[in-house]
Design a protein around this motif. Structure first.
Motif, PDB file in Angstrom:
ATOM      1  N   TRP A   1       0.887  -1.066  -0.156  1.00 30.87           N
ATOM      2  CA  TRP A   1       0.015   0.042   0.057  1.00 30.87           C
ATOM      3  C   TRP A   1       0.899   1.357  -0.149  1.00 30.87           C
ATOM      4  CZ3 TRP A   1      -0.533   3.892   3.700  1.00 30.87           C
ATOM      5  CH2 TRP A   1      -1.791   4.844   3.757  1.00 30.87           C
ATOM      6  N   ILE A   2       1.923   1.305   0.881  1.00 30.58           N
ATOM      7  CA  ILE A   2       2.801   2.362   0.764  1.00 30.58           C
ATOM      8  C   ILE A   2       3.541   2.617  -0.701  1.00 30.58           C
ATOM      9  CG2 ILE A   2       5.116   3.317   1.743  1.00 30.58           C
ATOM     10  CD1 ILE A   2       4.254   1.729   4.429  1.00 30.58           C
ATOM     11  N   GLN A   3       3.904   1.635  -1.028  1.00 28.28           N
ATOM     12  CA  GLN A   3       4.760   1.750  -2.317  1.00 28.28           C
ATOM     13  C   GLN A   3       3.640   1.995  -3.476  1.00 28.28           C
ATOM     14  OE1 GLN A   3       8.738  -1.010  -2.023  1.00 28.28           O
ATOM     15  NE2 GLN A   3       6.989  -1.961  -2.775  1.00 28.28           N
ATOM     16  N   GLU A   4       2.782   1.393  -3.590  1.00 31.94           N
ATOM     17  CA  GLU A   4       1.969   1.438  -4.647  1.00 31.94           C
ATOM     18  C   GLU A   4       0.650   2.763  -4.649  1.00 31.94           C
ATOM     19  OE1 GLU A   4      -1.027  -1.385  -7.576  1.00 31.94           O
ATOM     20  OE2 GLU A   4      -0.669  -1.983  -5.492  1.00 31.94           O
ATOM     21  N   LYS A   5       0.154   2.918  -3.489  1.00 33.77           N
ATOM     22  CA  LYS A   5      -1.211   3.826  -3.252  1.00 33.77           C
ATOM     23  C   LYS A   5      -0.693   4.926  -2.771  1.00 33.77           C
ATOM     24  CE  LYS A   5      -4.063   0.415  -4.805  1.00 33.77           C
ATOM     25  NZ  LYS A   5      -4.532   0.582  -5.927  1.00 33.77           N
ATOM     26  N   TRP A   6       0.155   4.953  -1.910  1.00 30.52           N
ATOM     27  CA  TRP A   6       0.397   6.021  -0.966  1.00 30.52           C
ATOM     28  C   TRP A   6       1.680   7.091  -1.590  1.00 30.52           C
ATOM     29  CZ3 TRP A   6       2.892   6.713   4.584  1.00 30.52           C
ATOM     30  CH2 TRP A   6       2.957   8.101   4.982  1.00 30.52           C
ATOM     31  N   LEU A   7       2.775   6.486  -1.452  1.00 32.22           N
ATOM     32  CA  LEU A   7       4.214   7.275  -2.013  1.00 32.22           C
ATOM     33  C   LEU A   7       4.669   6.914  -3.160  1.00 32.22           C
ATOM     34  CD1 LEU A   7       6.061   7.017   1.554  1.00 32.22           C
ATOM     35  CD2 LEU A   7       4.679   8.890   0.631  1.00 32.22           C
ATOM     36  N   GLU A   8       4.033   6.098  -3.876  1.00 27.78           N
ATOM     37  CA  GLU A   8       4.645   5.670  -5.305  1.00 27.78           C
ATOM     38  C   GLU A   8       5.903   5.585  -5.220  1.00 27.78           C
ATOM     39  OE1 GLU A   8       2.776   8.292  -8.095  1.00 27.78           O
ATOM     40  OE2 GLU A   8       0.619   7.571  -7.708  1.00 27.78           O
ATOM     41  N   CYS A   9       6.620   4.634  -4.533  1.00 29.13           N
ATOM     42  CA  CYS A   9       8.079   4.590  -4.397  1.00 29.13           C
ATOM     43  C   CYS A   9       8.544   3.107  -4.548  1.00 29.13           C
ATOM     44  CB  CYS A   9       8.463   4.994  -3.106  1.00 29.13           C
ATOM     45  SG  CYS A   9       7.539   4.306  -1.542  1.00 29.13           S
ATOM     46  N   CYS A  10       9.777   2.834  -4.289  1.00 32.21           N
ATOM     47  CA  CYS A  10      10.365   1.383  -4.203  1.00 32.21           C
ATOM     48  C   CYS A  10      11.487   1.365  -3.393  1.00 32.21           C
ATOM     49  CB  CYS A  10      10.521   1.094  -5.896  1.00 32.21           C
ATOM     50  SG  CYS A  10      11.061  -0.923  -5.665  1.00 32.21           S
ATOM     51  N   GLY A  11      11.418   0.683  -2.276  1.00 28.61           N
ATOM     52  CA  GLY A  11      12.691   0.237  -1.419  1.00 28.61           C
ATOM     53  C   GLY A  11      12.662   1.590  -0.506  1.00 28.61           C
ATOM     54  N   ILE A  12      13.791   1.536   0.121  1.00 24.23           N
ATOM     55  CA  ILE A  12      14.100   2.530   1.111  1.00 24.23           C
ATOM     56  C   ILE A  12      14.571   3.658   0.339  1.00 24.23           C
ATOM     57  CG2 ILE A  12      15.250   3.059   3.444  1.00 24.23           C
ATOM     58  CD1 ILE A  12      15.313   0.067   4.011  1.00 24.23           C
ATOM     59  N   GLU A  13      15.964   3.378  -0.150  1.00 26.19           N
ATOM     60  CA  GLU A  13      16.531   4.354  -0.933  1.00 26.19           C
ATOM     61  C   GLU A  13      16.201   4.218  -2.381  1.00 26.19           C
ATOM     62  OE1 GLU A  13      18.284   6.725   0.350  1.00 26.19           O
ATOM     63  OE2 GLU A  13      18.261   6.100   2.544  1.00 26.19           O
ATOM     64  N   GLY A  14      15.997   3.043  -2.865  1.00 23.56           N
ATOM     65  CA  GLY A  14      15.555   2.601  -4.139  1.00 23.56           C
ATOM     66  C   GLY A  14      15.526   1.226  -4.437  1.00 23.56           C
ATOM     67  N   PRO A  15      15.022   0.798  -5.430  1.00 26.30           N
ATOM     68  CA  PRO A  15      14.745  -0.772  -5.608  1.00 26.30           C
ATOM     69  C   PRO A  15      15.762  -1.802  -5.161  1.00 26.30           C
ATOM     70  CG  PRO A  15      14.290   0.789  -7.902  1.00 26.30           C
ATOM     71  CD  PRO A  15      14.927   1.628  -7.007  1.00 26.30           C
ATOM     72  N   ASN A  16      17.153  -1.223  -5.336  1.00 26.80           N
ATOM     73  CA  ASN A  16      18.276  -2.285  -5.037  1.00 26.80           C
ATOM     74  C   ASN A  16      17.956  -2.934  -3.563  1.00 26.80           C
ATOM     75  OD1 ASN A  16      19.269  -2.498  -7.529  1.00 26.80           O
ATOM     76  ND2 ASN A  16      20.800  -0.931  -7.060  1.00 26.80           N
ATOM     77  N   ASP A  17      17.354  -1.872  -2.836  1.00 28.02           N
ATOM     78  CA  ASP A  17      16.918  -2.323  -1.351  1.00 28.02           C
ATOM     79  C   ASP A  17      16.321  -3.640  -1.082  1.00 28.02           C
ATOM     80  OD1 ASP A  17      18.345  -0.263  -0.117  1.00 28.02           O
ATOM     81  OD2 ASP A  17      16.487   1.087  -0.394  1.00 28.02           O
ATOM     82  N   TRP A  18      15.729  -3.986  -2.221  1.00 24.37           N
ATOM     83  CA  TRP A  18      14.962  -5.413  -2.141  1.00 24.37           C
ATOM     84  C   TRP A  18      16.080  -6.642  -2.211  1.00 24.37           C
ATOM     85  CZ3 TRP A  18      10.380  -6.487  -0.384  1.00 24.37           C
ATOM     86  CH2 TRP A  18       9.227  -5.244  -0.499  1.00 24.37           C
ATOM     87  N   ASP A  19      17.077  -6.472  -2.237  1.00 25.92           N
ATOM     88  CA  ASP A  19      18.259  -7.400  -2.246  1.00 25.92           C
ATOM     89  C   ASP A  19      18.251  -8.008  -0.891  1.00 25.92           C
ATOM     90  OD1 ASP A  19      19.446  -8.397  -4.474  1.00 25.92           O
ATOM     91  OD2 ASP A  19      21.276  -7.458  -4.285  1.00 25.92           O
ATOM     92  N   ARG A  20      17.607  -7.186   0.146  1.00 22.06           N
ATOM     93  CA  ARG A  20      17.739  -7.490   1.573  1.00 22.06           C
ATOM     94  C   ARG A  20      16.879  -8.758   1.736  1.00 22.06           C
ATOM     95  NH1 ARG A  20      19.692  -3.458   4.901  1.00 22.06           N
ATOM     96  NH2 ARG A  20      20.193  -1.487   3.796  1.00 22.06           N
ATOM     97  N   ASN A  21      15.683  -8.890   0.699  1.00 18.84           N
ATOM     98  CA  ASN A  21      14.755 -10.068   1.019  1.00 18.84           C
ATOM     99  C   ASN A  21      15.328 -11.187   0.219  1.00 18.84           C
ATOM    100  OD1 ASN A  21      12.357 -11.589   0.052  1.00 18.84           O
ATOM    101  ND2 ASN A  21      11.513 -10.408   1.813  1.00 18.84           N
ATOM    102  N   VAL A  22      15.093 -12.455   0.970  1.00 20.11           N
ATOM    103  CA  VAL A  22      15.671 -13.451   0.526  1.00 20.11           C
ATOM    104  C   VAL A  22      15.167 -13.995  -0.992  1.00 20.11           C
ATOM    105  CG1 VAL A  22      14.089 -15.163   1.868  1.00 20.11           C
ATOM    106  CG2 VAL A  22      16.414 -16.058   1.272  1.00 20.11           C
ATOM    107  N   TYR A  23      13.826 -13.612  -1.249  1.00 21.74           N
ATOM    108  CA  TYR A  23      13.354 -13.992  -2.337  1.00 21.74           C
ATOM    109  C   TYR A  23      13.667 -13.332  -3.539  1.00 21.74           C
ATOM    110  CZ  TYR A  23      10.341 -16.843   0.710  1.00 21.74           C
ATOM    111  OH  TYR A  23       9.812 -17.820   1.617  1.00 21.74           O
ATOM    112  N   PHE A  24      14.000 -12.059  -3.231  1.00 25.66           N
ATOM    113  CA  PHE A  24      14.140 -11.065  -4.316  1.00 25.66           C
ATOM    114  C   PHE A  24      15.815 -10.798  -4.472  1.00 25.66           C
ATOM    115  CE2 PHE A  24       9.933  -9.801  -2.783  1.00 25.66           C
ATOM    116  CZ  PHE A  24       9.213  -9.865  -4.077  1.00 25.66           C
ATOM    117  N   ASN A  25      16.495 -11.504  -3.695  1.00 24.00           N
ATOM    118  CA  ASN A  25      18.036 -11.149  -3.658  1.00 24.00           C
ATOM    119  C   ASN A  25      18.526 -11.986  -4.931  1.00 24.00           C
ATOM    120  OD1 ASN A  25      20.957 -12.105  -3.265  1.00 24.00           O
ATOM    121  ND2 ASN A  25      20.553 -10.803  -1.276  1.00 24.00           N
TER     122      ASN A  25
END
Length: 273
Positions: free
Chosen positions: A147-171
């Motif tokens: 909801w935060i990424q899609e509906k509210w702030l329209e963003c991705c990750g903390i600093e950017g998309p590469n922050d999703w490397d922290r998740n074991v599925y998206f690494n």
């Protein structure tokens, strides 16, 4: 024969004040009960009551936040509602005290938030990192971050998309163990295409790979949620401040009404004693 004029006894309890407090707090009582019910239902759906070990970080669990919020709202609404209806000075005193404590905590949080902005920013970053790490572990956290990424702030990750490397599925290294989401991002990071009604849930697959055939900025949001949150707050500062002042004013009004009603009740008791 001249008619006698009867003056209202000033020690009589004000019905208007009594039922204003009662009616106002009935709303909060029912609201708190509903919020509490939603939080308990969410924990029941996740089978949390039978397996408390699933609570990796209880403070960041949306269901737990709902339960605590519901309990506080329910308690304050109950003391104000029943205290006014039954003309119970003890419950009215508790109601005024609860509101005063809540108001003091809100003011303290606002002052500390203004003084320690960097600390608040660091805590927000740590919290968002925890959401990313446990994205697939808790459906409530997953829905919240989507909801935060899609509906509210329209963003991705903390600093950017590469922050999703922290998740074991998206690494990106998870590709070796067969994760189809490796080197990708959740669908909530994707930009909505023109005339697209239902978003493709696989739109974020492989977008962080070096050989991805399309320009990444056309597919997913490049702005991090921390920067997006700061920009939103700066752009809506007047609205946020207005809401905070309105809430504080209502709490002060509730305290004053409760104290006035208590004074009326004591005056009435003194009259009959």
């Amino acid at each position: 024969m001249p008619m006698k004029r009867y003056r209202r006894d000033q020690s009589e309890v004000s019905c208007c004040l009594k039922y204003v407090i009662f009616g106002f707090n009935v709303i909060f009582w029912l609201l708190g009960l509903n919020i509490l019910g939603i939080g308990v239902w969410a924990w029941t759906e996740k089978d949390t009551f039978n397996n408390l070990s699933r609570l990796t970080n209880i403070a960041l669990d949306p269901a737990f936040v709902l339960i605590v919020t519901g309990l506080i709202t329910f308690t304050i609404g109950f003391t104000g509602c029943v205290g006014a209806l039954r003309e119970n000075t003890c419950l009215l005193a508790c109601y005024a005290i609860f509101l005063a404590i809540l108001l003091l905590l809100e003011m303290t949080a606002g002052i500390l938030g203004f003084i320690f902005k960097d600390w608040i920013k660091a805590q927000a970053t740590n919290g968002f990192q925890a959401f990313i790490v446990h994205y697939r572990d808790d459906p409530d956290q997953q829905n919240l971050i989507d909801w935060i990424q899609e509906k509210w702030l329209e963003c991705c990750g903390i600093e950017g998309p590469n922050d999703w490397d922290r998740n074991v599925y998206f690494n990106c290294s998870s590709e070796a163990v067969g994760s189809r989401e490796a080197c990708g991002v959740p669908f909530s990071c994707c930009k909505l295409k023109p005339q697209e009604i239902i978003k493709n849930k696989q739109c974020g697959y492989d977008v962080r790979k070096q050989d991805y055939p399309q320009e990444r900025s056309q597919i997913i949001q490049q702005r991090g949620c921390l920067v997006a949150g700061e920009e939103w707050l700066e752009g809506n500062l007047i609205f946020v401040a207005g809401v905070a002042v309105a809430v504080a004013f209502m709490q002060i009004l509730g305290i004053c009404f409760a104290q006035n009603l208590r004074a009326d009740i004591y005056a009435q008791k003194a009259k009959w004693n």
